[in-house]
Design an enzyme around this catalytic site. Sequence first.
Site, PDB file in Angstrom:
ATOM      1  N   ASP A   1      -7.408 -57.749 -20.891  1.00 36.57           N
ATOM      2  CA  ASP A   1      -6.418 -57.468 -21.933  1.00 36.57           C
ATOM      3  C   ASP A   1      -5.043 -57.314 -21.291  1.00 36.57           C
ATOM      4  O   ASP A   1      -4.907 -56.656 -20.255  1.00 36.57           O
ATOM      5  CB  ASP A   1      -6.774 -56.175 -22.676  1.00 36.57           C
ATOM      6  CG  ASP A   1      -7.760 -56.426 -23.809  1.00 36.57           C
ATOM      7  OD1 ASP A   1      -7.822 -57.569 -24.276  1.00 36.57           O
ATOM      8  OD2 ASP A   1      -8.461 -55.483 -24.196  1.00 36.57           O
TER       9      ASP A   1
ATOM     10  N   GLU B   1       4.466 -48.704 -30.096  1.00 38.24           N
ATOM     11  CA  GLU B   1       5.418 -49.706 -30.575  1.00 38.24           C
ATOM     12  C   GLU B   1       6.047 -49.261 -31.897  1.00 38.24           C
ATOM     13  O   GLU B   1       7.260 -49.358 -32.101  1.00 38.24           O
ATOM     14  CB  GLU B   1       4.726 -51.063 -30.757  1.00 38.24           C
ATOM     15  CG  GLU B   1       4.262 -51.707 -29.468  1.00 38.24           C
ATOM     16  CD  GLU B   1       2.845 -51.286 -29.104  1.00 38.24           C
ATOM     17  OE1 GLU B   1       2.349 -50.283 -29.681  1.00 38.24           O
ATOM     18  OE2 GLU B   1       2.235 -51.933 -28.249  1.00 38.24           O
TER      19      GLU B   1
END
Length: 682
Positions: free
Chosen positions: A307, A348
């Site tokens: 990932d 985020e």
Amino acid sequence: MSRKQLALFEPVLLVQALTDAVKKLSPRAQWRNPVMFVVWAGSVLTTLLTLAMVTGQIAGSALFTGVISLWLWFTVLFANFAEALAEGRSKAQANSLKGVKKTAFARRLRAPRHDAQADNVPAAELRKGDIVLVKAGDIIPCDGEVIEGGASVDESAITGESAPVIRESGGDFASVTGGTRILSDWLVIACSVNPGETFLDRMIAMVEGAQRRKTPNEIALTILLIALTIVFLLATATLWPFSAWGGNAVSVTVLVALLVCLIPTTIGGLLSAIGVAGMSRMLGANVIATSGRAVEAAGDVDVLLLDKTGTITLGNRQASDFIPARGVDERALADAAQLASLADETPEGRSIVILAKQRFNLRERDMQSLHATFVPFTAQSRMSGINIDNRMIRKGSVDAIRRHVESNGGHFPADVEQNVENVARLGATPLVVVEGARVLGVIALKDIVKGGIKERFAQLRKMGIKTVMITGDNRLTAAAIAAEAGVDDFLAEATPEAKLALIRQYQAEGRLVAMTGDGTNDAPALAQADVAVAMNSGTQAAKEAGNMVDLDSNPTKLIEVVHIGKQMLMTRGSLTTFSIANDVAKYFAIIPAAFAATYPQLNALNVMGLHSPNSAILSAVIFNALIIIFLIPLALKGVSYKPLSASAMLRRNLWIYGLGGLVVPFIGIKVIDVLLTLLGLA
């Protein structure tokens, strides 16, 4: 990870291992290791011969036969000791886990909400599907999923990590482990397992399991060792009539000593210890493997699916810029982006709220007072947002927003396409913001590649391992980060289905694939991968699908897992090479001693100049026993591992363990012969 590491030779473990080594002298225990069973049978036979000589029932040197018998028993004991010591280290680790299990009571709720009526019941009575309430200071009584609430949890008893973690309902951080402690607030948990089936129970059973299943490579090597043993057994059996026909029959004691020195007792005695130690080293890295098969597969892996976020990059992408579409005010874009992120608790999402506040003094607003509905992110939609009054605001990946716009009869502007491309080329992640069918602009999220990761990938490439970066970013962003990180390939805009398809594609090419995952959407790919490391912080579905669990929940650990697996395979291969190579020196010691009286020409093989036939045979038998003891630290710690290509590793091991296996016995047997002569025992 702060769990205390066991010393290689812990005094308490040594005492227990010695006791267990004696217990393993039973025929039933020895039968599990065919090579050492032959040595055990030889020990019994020479012991009976010694007793017969002492009582005068047969002729022969009772002292010589007795000493040979004693060292054959030592050979068996040393092999038992190696296995018992490896098992003892694992059991000590299991005992530390058992200390986590505490008898506790649980508040079992009659309805799935925190204010429901509760009954206090022993934790052992909880069943799968029961709903429990845990508060600050409580021990979580079962493995489960958080269905309501959020709390700080101390998982140090399981992970060894002192820093508390947050567990909350929804998302990929809802999984909790029985035996951990709530530090603050409260959680409503749905139990996912029955008593005796918890993660902690499975960890303990795996670590201390006495009936450890052999791995495929172990089985193959055991078959080879059995075949060699049978060949040498037949060869030794035919030597007696040859010597008898020559007029000087070799004694049964000498033939037994010859057989034991010829068969691969070194690797035969250490094989089980190597396997147990491999799993123990994995646990030392805070990774729980469900079986030795998983550890072994890690050593054979040649494709790593990694990932991007948290493994290749630091994982804390931050909003850095608002780039409005033509005709859209930047403040309007920032306002819409902040609204879409109000309920987004990801780093985020929080960074978007903060950037809008810093740039335009836009303060956070309360979702309830706005009468807004939050639309969460899913792996399928790949966007999130908010419905407020008649406004439908979304933010997400370029492709997801494009589909959303077109499905609502809108058009994706060319200038936004260009802005997306510019952001992606810089290695940042573009998020597109849309209201209804109108595209408002782009948010740039900056990500930082971890220091030193490029060099690690270069090492993996030398070892013949292909690295593939998995990311939800678009192809341009993925390509920029892949080039910066130095991975071999990448999968952009990854969905669970795409990951699964990629794994199957590599497996169809005959390759072994390793990956990490933490979410329920990772479960199909984890179940398909050959080595699947689930994060302990992940969902129950992910942990059940994987064949390893990383207690530290560190995706980078996958590289260390592969190193440990390769080290175990290298240790097994190196000691097998050493074991077979050192038989050559024993030929030069025993064969002239046993048969020179019948065939004097064989004296030419006594290149070591051993003192006498008896000292030559005894020296070889003593060396054969002692070398097992000297190699136990290597079997438990593993051979020194360096990231090299397969051919380079083969050359290195042949030089060190092949040549070493030839030279060391010549020196060792000669030294023992000199000592026996000086002590007057030759």
